[in-house]
Scaffold this motif. Structure first.
Motif, short mmCIF file in Angstrom:
data_model
loop_
_atom_site.label_atom_id
_atom_site.label_comp_id
_atom_site.label_asym_id
_atom_site.label_seq_id
_atom_site.Cartn_x
_atom_site.Cartn_y
_atom_site.Cartn_z
N UNK A 353 0.83 -1.20 0.00
CA UNK A 353 0.00 0.00 0.00
C UNK A 353 0.87 1.26 0.00
N UNK A 354 0.25 2.40 -0.24
CA UNK A 354 1.00 3.65 -0.37
C UNK A 354 1.46 4.16 0.98
N UNK A 355 2.31 5.21 0.96
CA UNK A 355 2.82 5.80 2.19
C UNK A 355 1.75 6.60 2.94
N UNK A 356 0.56 6.71 2.36
CA UNK A 356 -0.55 7.31 3.10
C UNK A 356 -1.23 6.29 4.01
N UNK A 357 -1.02 5.00 3.76
CA UNK A 357 -1.73 3.96 4.51
C UNK A 357 -1.40 3.93 6.00
N UNK A 358 -0.16 4.24 6.44
CA UNK A 358 0.08 4.25 7.89
C UNK A 358 -0.80 5.25 8.65
N UNK A 359 -1.33 6.26 7.95
CA UNK A 359 -2.18 7.24 8.63
C UNK A 359 -3.48 6.62 9.14
N UNK A 360 -3.99 5.64 8.40
CA UNK A 360 -5.21 4.96 8.85
C UNK A 360 -4.90 4.08 10.06
N UNK A 361 -3.74 3.45 10.04
CA UNK A 361 -3.30 2.68 11.23
C UNK A 361 -3.17 3.61 12.42
N UNK A 362 -2.58 4.79 12.18
CA UNK A 362 -2.38 5.78 13.25
C UNK A 362 -3.72 6.20 13.85
N UNK A 363 -4.71 6.47 12.99
CA UNK A 363 -6.03 6.89 13.48
C UNK A 363 -6.70 5.78 14.29
N UNK A 364 -6.50 4.52 13.86
CA UNK A 364 -7.09 3.39 14.59
C UNK A 364 -6.46 3.25 15.98
N UNK A 365 -5.16 3.48 16.08
CA UNK A 365 -4.50 3.40 17.38
C UNK A 365 -4.99 4.50 18.32
N UNK A 366 -5.11 5.72 17.80
CA UNK A 366 -5.61 6.82 18.64
C UNK A 366 -7.05 6.55 19.08
N UNK A 367 -7.86 5.99 18.18
CA UNK A 367 -9.24 5.65 18.52
C UNK A 367 -9.28 4.57 19.60
N UNK A 368 -8.36 3.61 19.54
CA UNK A 368 -8.27 2.58 20.58
C UNK A 368 -7.95 3.21 21.93
N UNK A 369 -7.09 4.27 21.92
CA UNK A 369 -6.80 5.00 23.15
C UNK A 369 -8.04 5.66 23.73
N UNK A 370 -8.90 6.21 22.85
CA UNK A 370 -10.17 6.79 23.30
C UNK A 370 -11.02 5.73 23.99
N UNK A 371 -11.10 4.55 23.40
CA UNK A 371 -11.91 3.47 23.97
C UNK A 371 -11.39 3.06 25.35
N UNK A 372 -10.07 2.98 25.50
CA UNK A 372 -9.49 2.63 26.79
C UNK A 372 -9.77 3.70 27.84
N UNK A 373 -9.69 4.97 27.41
CA UNK A 373 -9.96 6.08 28.34
C UNK A 373 -11.42 6.05 28.79
N UNK A 374 -12.33 5.76 27.86
CA UNK A 374 -13.74 5.66 28.22
C UNK A 374 -13.99 4.48 29.17
N UNK A 375 -13.26 3.38 28.93
CA UNK A 375 -13.37 2.22 29.81
C UNK A 375 -12.86 2.56 31.21
N UNK A 376 -11.79 3.33 31.28
CA UNK A 376 -11.24 3.74 32.58
C UNK A 376 -12.22 4.64 33.32
N UNK A 377 -12.87 5.54 32.59
CA UNK A 377 -13.86 6.42 33.21
C UNK A 377 -15.04 5.61 33.74
N UNK A 378 -15.48 4.63 32.95
CA UNK A 378 -16.60 3.78 33.39
C UNK A 378 -16.21 2.97 34.62
N UNK A 379 -14.96 2.46 34.63
CA UNK A 379 -14.48 1.69 35.79
C UNK A 379 -14.44 2.57 37.03
N UNK A 380 -14.01 3.82 36.86
CA UNK A 380 -13.97 4.74 37.99
C UNK A 380 -15.35 5.02 38.55
N UNK A 381 -16.33 5.18 37.66
CA UNK A 381 -17.70 5.43 38.11
C UNK A 381 -18.28 4.23 38.83
#
Length: 389
Positions: A353-381
């Protein structure tokens, strides 16, 4: 103005920041010099990051009983030696080993340096002292990384590592001359310190740091070939763009500190990771536009470093019983993200794939971080509700 006794810590941060981030700018030059592919060269970034992850808690735990100034000098000696050896690496496998070894003292230096900075600070200015130490890291991205990238393109990437080694040597001398002697802080012992890892929230905080920031590092690891092959910038323009990234980082770390003062760490992290997802998607969609990529270089750098203060606060919040060990975990987490980003971002390239393809991987990783942060907030509640029941 940086307090004189804090200057060695800032200079050490400058050298560390330069050796870590200049790799992204000179990646094509190293690949050519060692006769390897760019995805293979990306493993050198991962090797350094793995060294940071291993070295931060291990070296801090092993040497926490020693006087901090002596420990910092030893860390800089390791840093200097292995960066100098990187300049003379004859092949890929030797370079891989030297990059791993050069990464070992990285997080440990910041972990012990943070404790020393707070001791050196005037009363009530501990946070400013920490900012002074990390100013070297951000300044490296404004000055050191663009200069090193230019040097790597126009002379030799090997000279870059010799310059980093010289900075390490200067840091050692300044540490000895300017940082006063402190007795080691008596600790509870390694076994007691390691009990902080029993906390689920600490693991969630490390997961957010490691996976969420991996999006930034997947973006940064392949920024040079993206800009030359997809955006069609000339190679000589890359140092200018890396300067924009560095300026963004400098602005972002200050903005992140102010945000963390106004919001609790976790909501601030969720907000910043969501904006990171949007910016990384825009990088993939607008990769053909030179003006857009210049603006995004600044914006992604700012967003990434703005995450630093709230993440550090979150980690310290959940490791109060082992201050020095907890202080080093932020760098471990960031460099797990560095290793993940470089490795996972390279996979679509190896598939053609092209050199633009790592950007989609990057976005998926950041989105996974959002999910973990939301899980941490739910655990705290849930924990708060259970405590009231």
């Amino acid at each position: 103005m940086i307090k004189k006794s804090l200057a060695p810590l800032a200079l050490g941060g400058f050298g560390i920041g330069m050796t870590e981030f200049v790799m992204m700018g000179i990646l094509p030059d190293i690949a050519t010099g060692l006769d390897i592919s760019i995805p293979q060269a990306g493993y050198l970034i991962s090797a350094y990051a793995v060294g940071v992850v291993v070295g931060a808690p291990t070296l801090v735990s092993m040497l926490s009983h020693r006087p901090p100034r002596s420990v910092l000098i030893w860390f800089m000696l390791m840093f200097t030696a292995f960066n100098a050896l990187s300049a003379f690496a004859p092949n890929f496998h030797t370079m891989l080993l030297f990059r791993f070894l050069a990464g070992l003292p990285h997080g440990a230096f910041f972990g012990v340096g943070a404790v020393v900075a707070t001791r050196l600070a005037d009363k009530g200015k501990e946070a400013a002292a920490l900012a002074s130490m990390f100013s070297g890291l951000t300044l490296a991205n404004v000055l050191g990384v663009p200069a090193g990238t230019w040097l790597g393109h126009n002379m030799s990437w090997r000279f870059v590592f010799l310059i980093v080694a010289a900075i390490g040597l200067a840091t050692m001398i300044m540490l000895h001359k300017l940082v006063p002697y402190f007795e080691a802080t008596p600790g509870a012992g390694l076994r007691q310190d390691l009990k902080i890892f029993r906390k689920p929230n600490l693991w969630l905080a490390l997961g957010i740091t490691s996976i969420g920031t991996g999006g930034f590092f997947a973006w940064l690891s392949y920024i040079a070939p993206l800009l030359t092959d997809v955006t069609h910038f000339h190679a000589n323009t890359i140092p200018l763009i890396m300067t924009a990234v560095g300026v963004g980082m400098t602005v972002g770390v200050n903005a992140g500190g102010k945000l963390a003062d106004r919001m609790a760490p976790l909501p601030a992290i969720i907000l910043l990771l969501m904006s990171m997802v949007a910016l990384l998607c825009m990088n993939a969609l607008l990769a053909g536009s030179q003006p857009a990529m210049m603006v995004l270089a600044f914006a992604v750098g700012a967003n990434a470093l703005a995450l630093g203060p709230p993440i550090q606060m979150l980690l310290i919040e959940h490791s109060r019983e082992a201050e020095m060990l907890g202080s080093s975990l932020g760098q471990s987490g960031f460099n797990i993200g560095n290793a993940l980003g470089a490795f996972l971002g390279g996979i679509p390239l190896t598939l053609g794939y092209s050199y633009a393809s790592p950007q989609w991987v990057a976005a998926a990783l950041a989105l996974s971080g959002v999910c973990l942060a939301l899980a941490m907030r739910a655990h705290g509640r849930r924990s708060a509700v259970a405590a009231l029941a």
